[in-house]
Write a protein that holds these residues in place. Structure first.
Motif: not given
Length: 225
Positions: A104-120
């Protein structure tokens, strides 16, 4: 297709609400909890596709929560979201079983990218007969049962963890250290000879060519085409 379910452990209600709103608008189902005990209750009662964990939480902190989950055989991908910035904290996060770590702090879009990467990276909650391992073999993470032409077999806890780690990272070289951190708990002593035995046993069960040994680098899992 059902929305991916995320468990969010974050005691800051404002940040929790912000993350829930953003991730739900991105198509995820988010279950917020505000302390470690509540997170444990939800994790062992429900199925989640990914864990988002703050570290400094009331009661059981994020590191303790994930370490306990890993020791119980939970292999759900996990990302720490924390204000802790030291290398020591980063190291502890990965040693406790994290797949990613964002400060923290982080960009929300960065978190979304990391989530998508793991789930993929791989499927750990299969439907039907389980995860297809090729040549008529399937694996069910829920029961840790491996089935195939040779019959059915329940894998041991560490062999199941190892197989699920490979399945989440097909085609990726996994270092010995990364595997040690997943298979052995925080207070356990990793064993190279035990790891070689687990690798040998998995090769016998899923095909010797599925797991490739790379000298001084680690191991790589070849997914069926």
């Amino acid at each position: 297709m059902a929305a991916k379910r995320l468990l969010l452990l974050e005691d800051d209600s404002n940040l929790s609400e912000t993350l829930c709103d953003y991730l739900e608008s991105a198509g995820y189902e988010v279950v917020p909890v505000y302390d470690g005990e509540a997170a444990q209750d939800r994790l062992y009662e429900e199925r989640f596709d990914l864990l988002l964990l703050d570290v400094n939480t009331p009661g059981i902190n994020g590191f303790e929560f994930l370490r306990d989950a890993r020791e119980r055989g939970v292999e759900t991908p996990a990302i720490f979201i924390t204000a802790r910035r030291s290398v020591e904290d980063l190291e502890e996060g990965f040693r406790s079983g994290a797949d990613d770590y964002i400060r923290k702090p982080f960009e929300l879009r960065e978190l979304k990218i990391r989530i998508e990467t793991l789930l993929g990276r791989g499927v750990i909650h299969p439907a039907g007969n389980g995860i297809d391992l090729g040549e008529g073999r399937h694996y069910d993470p829920a029961s840790q049962q491996l089935s195939g032409p040779e019959g059915e077999e329940i894998l041991g806890r560490k062999e199941a963890r190892l197989l699920e780690l490979f399945l989440r990272h097909p085609g990726e070289v996994l270092s010995h250290e990364r595997i040690y951190e997943t298979l052995w708990g925080y207070d356990e002593e990793p064993s190279d000879s035990a790891l070689r035995t687990y690798i040998k046993n998995l090769r016998r069960r899923i095909g010797k060519d599925r797991i490739v040994s790379l000298k001084k680098q680690g191991y790589l899992y070849r997914a069926p085409e």
